[in-house]
Enzyme design. Structure first.
Site, mmCIF file in Angstrom:
data_model
loop_
_atom_site.group_PDB
_atom_site.id
_atom_site.type_symbol
_atom_site.label_atom_id
_atom_site.label_comp_id
_atom_site.label_asym_id
_atom_site.label_seq_id
_atom_site.Cartn_x
_atom_site.Cartn_y
_atom_site.Cartn_z
ATOM 1 N N PRO A 288 0.818 -1.215 0.000
ATOM 2 C CA PRO A 288 0.000 0.000 0.000
ATOM 3 C C PRO A 288 0.852 1.266 0.000
ATOM 4 C CG PRO A 288 -0.515 -1.422 1.892
ATOM 5 C CD PRO A 288 0.639 -2.027 1.191
ATOM 6 N N PRO A 289 0.272 2.402 -0.419
ATOM 7 C CA PRO A 289 1.027 3.648 -0.452
ATOM 8 C C PRO A 289 1.520 4.029 0.943
ATOM 9 C CG PRO A 289 -1.233 3.965 -1.260
ATOM 10 C CD PRO A 289 -1.104 2.544 -0.875
ATOM 11 N N GLY A 290 2.684 4.662 0.971
ATOM 12 C CA GLY A 290 3.180 5.208 2.228
ATOM 13 C C GLY A 290 3.853 4.213 3.145
ATOM 14 N N THR A 291 4.097 2.998 2.659
ATOM 15 C CA THR A 291 4.715 2.007 3.534
ATOM 16 C C THR A 291 6.240 2.036 3.449
ATOM 17 O OG1 THR A 291 4.177 0.448 1.782
ATOM 18 C CG2 THR A 291 2.841 0.344 3.755
ATOM 19 N N HIS B 275 -26.071 8.445 23.183
ATOM 20 C CA HIS B 275 -25.702 7.490 22.127
ATOM 21 C C HIS B 275 -24.275 6.971 22.346
ATOM 22 C CE1 HIS B 275 -25.669 6.067 17.813
ATOM 23 N NE2 HIS B 275 -24.370 6.160 18.052
ATOM 24 N N GLU B 276 -23.345 7.895 22.517
ATOM 25 C CA GLU B 276 -21.941 7.495 22.695
ATOM 26 C C GLU B 276 -21.769 6.731 24.002
ATOM 27 O OE1 GLU B 276 -19.892 7.580 20.321
ATOM 28 O OE2 GLU B 276 -21.124 8.863 19.041
ATOM 29 N N ASP C 74 -23.249 3.146 12.419
ATOM 30 C CA ASP C 74 -23.117 1.943 13.255
ATOM 31 C C ASP C 74 -23.799 0.758 12.586
ATOM 32 O OD1 ASP C 74 -21.974 3.614 15.112
ATOM 33 O OD2 ASP C 74 -23.858 3.972 16.185
HETATM 34 P P1 ADP Z 1 5.698 4.535 -0.747
HETATM 35 O O1 ADP Z 1 6.770 4.662 -1.752
HETATM 36 O O2 ADP Z 1 5.542 3.140 -0.223
HETATM 37 O O3 ADP Z 1 4.385 5.116 -1.153
HETATM 38 P P2 ADP Z 1 7.340 6.355 0.702
HETATM 39 O O4 ADP Z 1 8.620 5.615 0.732
HETATM 40 O O5 ADP Z 1 7.211 7.425 -0.318
HETATM 41 O O6 ADP Z 1 6.126 5.346 0.541
HETATM 42 O O7 ADP Z 1 7.053 6.918 2.141
HETATM 43 C C1 ADP Z 1 6.799 8.282 2.369
HETATM 44 C C2 ADP Z 1 7.463 8.743 3.642
HETATM 45 O O8 ADP Z 1 6.922 8.054 4.764
HETATM 46 C C3 ADP Z 1 8.935 8.433 3.687
HETATM 47 O O9 ADP Z 1 9.671 9.462 3.089
HETATM 48 C C4 ADP Z 1 9.221 8.325 5.165
HETATM 49 O O10 ADP Z 1 9.379 9.602 5.740
HETATM 50 C C5 ADP Z 1 7.929 7.739 5.695
HETATM 51 N N1 ADP Z 1 8.010 6.276 5.821
HETATM 52 C C6 ADP Z 1 7.227 5.384 5.184
HETATM 53 N N2 ADP Z 1 7.538 4.126 5.533
HETATM 54 C C7 ADP Z 1 8.557 4.213 6.402
HETATM 55 C C8 ADP Z 1 9.329 3.234 7.115
HETATM 56 N N3 ADP Z 1 9.084 1.932 6.991
HETATM 57 N N4 ADP Z 1 10.308 3.675 7.934
HETATM 58 C C9 ADP Z 1 10.549 4.987 8.066
HETATM 59 N N5 ADP Z 1 9.864 5.957 7.426
HETATM 60 C C10 ADP Z 1 8.871 5.586 6.603
HETATM 61 ZN ZN ZN Z 2 -22.752 5.327 17.182
#
Ligand code: ADP
Ligand code: ZN
Length: 564
Positions: free
Chosen positions: A190-193, A412-413, A488
């Site tokens: 996934p993105p951001g990993t 509710h909460e 919910d």
């Molecule tokens: P992807 O290419 O998987 O979409 P990125 O490598 O661009 O993700 O991640 C974006 C930013 O998030 C990185 O520059 C870093 O700052 C942070 N980041 C993401 N994953 C990690 C990780 N495993 N360890 C440290 N920093 C991370």
């Molecule tokens: Zn609720």
């Protein structure tokens, strides 16, 4: 050589045009030798034998055989004047003006072609030479290189790539034992990993040139541009080997060729992908080029990319677990001022499912909040607010709620919270709020002590029961149902449906799947498999029954001790 021939050709064309133009100009401008008035006089005096007219130009032969030229304002009149006389009039077609026109057109066309062609060639030449080298991150740039120390929470991926680093640093050692380096490594997740980060770390660790591209860099409007860029890139990479070529979002070029896509782009992408495949097959292991690629859509990648000799090594990168999140937070914590009483492992616990990029965002949001509040250090409160903001959206300060609505929301909460507190095996309560954020008016947050990877029947039933707690509280206190329970009910229905249709948790229907599992990274609603009428009715009955039982348990509060 080709350039010389081309220049000669252009020169020849120009000369021909010049001769043409010159000739016609001469024709046009052959100066008249006699005045028109003299010619008219000769006509009246019957002294003329022959007049040959070409356009306005007349060649006149007198009875005595003398020849002269003159210009005639109205050639048609000459024929009229010749009536009843011994004078012959011949009209010739006037080609000269046509020749002039054609020459001018030819000159303009040639000029446009020559100038345009030169400009285009210079432009593409400049672009070509820039395209690959622009993307080069040299190992001796002034910036501190990214290393494996900057990456945390994905130990398996790191381990796999360490081998590549070893090879790039020391190709001989590996070559001696006959080891073959994988040509291509595909990072999928996934993105951001941290896929991009990891690729940069490989480059930083091995200290070799690093070419960084995105799949979209290759996709241009014109068919063939992408393919030629791919060829240039590999030509350049071979010159600088050992090196790393990184292609982010490779699905941009390597999306399945059979997939549906806009018709025009398909051709170009197909060609670019083919060029990439050809290049990857083409360089041999002595070139010491490693192609790293990243994608968050492994499902749409063309299978040809995964064949041996291409991206034959695939590394799955998933969001970090609780330990990984703590380690990642520790990396970011070094870059900001954090209060000593903040326990990063608690934050890690409160952020299940967060990727590295989201954790980076969390720390930054918290730092911004601390800055705004004039604090010198980031505290727990900033982290909590930042987390809510990321998970639920910005606080809706402008939303005006009546006291009555707010009271109903509070009940509710509280309903959710009481059930969550009382039911065994459910996650501890973290926070109850009636401050509206994003789309939610209020929220009851529970946090698991550990990341959960599997869920028990009891846990799931409890989850539904807790979700029903909000609706039940409103019913008990106000004897009313409100729309506040919409989210919910939707979530509860989703869990119940999965329990019956995917996880085989119904006594009567047994361990059978009634829905497809679409466990793509993006998820989405699952499709039910086709079943007979009777079974379909049974499934619906079971789902409703399960939901209903969980809801009804609220009335008798013994639900708190025994599962519903
Ligand atoms: P992807 O290419 O998987 O979409 P990125 O490598 O661009 O993700 O991640 C974006 C930013 O998030 C990185 O520059 C870093 O700052 C942070 N980041 C993401 N994953 C990690 C990780 N495993 N360890 C440290 N920093 C991370
Ligand atoms: Zn609720």
């Amino acid at each position: 050589m080709a350039a010389l021939i081309r220049n000669l050709l252009i020169l020849m064309i120009l000369i021909i045009i010049g001769v043409f133009a010159g000739l016609s100009w001469m024709l046009e401008n052959r100066s008249p030798t006699h005045d028109y008035s003299e010619f008219i006089k000769h006509v009246y005096q019957d002294e003329i034998k022959l007049v040959e007219l070409t356009g306005n130009r007349a060649e006149v032969t007198t009875n005595k055989g003398f020849v002269y030229r003159t210009t005639v304002p109205d050639p048609a009149q000459i024929a009229t004047r010749a009536e009843g006389k011994d004078m012959r009039v011949i009209f010739h077609h006037d080609y000269s003006s046509l020749v002039v026109q054609i020459s001018i057109a030819l000159i303009i066309i040639t000029l446009v072609l020559v100038i345009g062609g030169t400009m285009y060639r210079n432009k593409t030449r400049a672009e070509k030479s820039r395209f690959a080298s622009d993307k080069l991150i040299s190992p001796n740039s002034s910036q501190a290189p990214i290393t494996f120390a900057d990456v945390a929470g994905i130990p398996e991926a790191k381990e796999e790539l360490e081998e590549i680093v070893g090879f790039l640093k020391n190709p001989k050692q590996y070559g001696n034992v006959g080891a073959i380096i994988p040509k291509g490594v595909l990072l999928q997740g996934p993105p951001g990993t941290g896929k991009t980060l990891l690729a940069k770390a490989v480059a930083g660790e091995s200290g070799v040139p690093f070419y960084s591209f995105s799949g979209s860099d290759f996709v241009e409007m014109f068919v063939g541009v992408g393919a030629s860029r791919v060829r240039d890139l590999f030509k350049e990479a071979k010159k600088n080997s050992p090196c790393i070529v990184f292609i982010d979002e490779i699905d941009g070029v390597g999306g399945s060729r059979t997939g549906t896509s806009s018709a025009g782009g398909q051709d170009e992408r197909g060609q670019t992908l083919n060029a990439l495949l050809v290049e990857m097959d083409g360089f041999d292991t002595s070139d010491t080029i490693v192609v790293l690629a990243a994608t968050n859509r492994p499902d749409i990648l063309d299978p040809a990319l995964r064949r041996p000799g291409r991206f034959d090594r695939q590394i799955n990168i998933l969001p970090p677990d609780i330990k990984g999140r703590t380690k990642i937070l520790e990396i970011f914590a070094k870059k900001v001022q954090i209060s000593t009483d903040v326990d990063l492992s608690v934050i890690a616990q409160a952020t299940p499912g967060f990727t590295g990029a989201e954790l980076a965002n969390l720390v930054n949001e918290a730092a911004l909040l601390a800055g705004r509040n004039g604090k010198l250090e980031i505290g727990d409160q900033e982290f909590d607010t930042a987390r809510d903001r990321i998970l639920m959206g910005v606080e809706r300060k402008g939303l005006v709620m009546t006291d009555q609505d707010r009271t109903a929301l509070a009940y509710h909460e509280a309903g959710h919270a009481i059930i969550a507190k009382k039911l065994p095996e459910s996650d501890p309560l973290h926070k109850i709020t009636i401050i509206p954020r994003g789309r939610a008016l209020g929220q009851t947050q529970q946090l698991p002590l550990n990341d959960r990877h599997a869920y028990s029947y009891t846990y799931l039933k409890n989850r539904i029961t807790i979700l029903m707690g909000g609706r039940a509280a409103e019913k008990i206190v106000f004897n009313q149902r409100s729309t506040g329970a919409q989210g919910d009910i939707l979530q509860a229905t989703d869990i119940a449906t999965n329990m019956i249709c995917k996880w085989g948790m119904s006594e009567t229907l047994g361990p059978r799947a009634f829905a497809m599992d679409d466990s793509g990274f993006l998820g989405g609603p699952s499709e039910r498999l086709a079943v007979g009428d009777k079974t379909s009715r049974q499934i619906d009955f079971e789902i409703s029954e399960l939901l209903d039982r969980c809801y009804r348990k609220q009335w008798i509060f013994s639900a708190a001790t025994s599962a519903c």
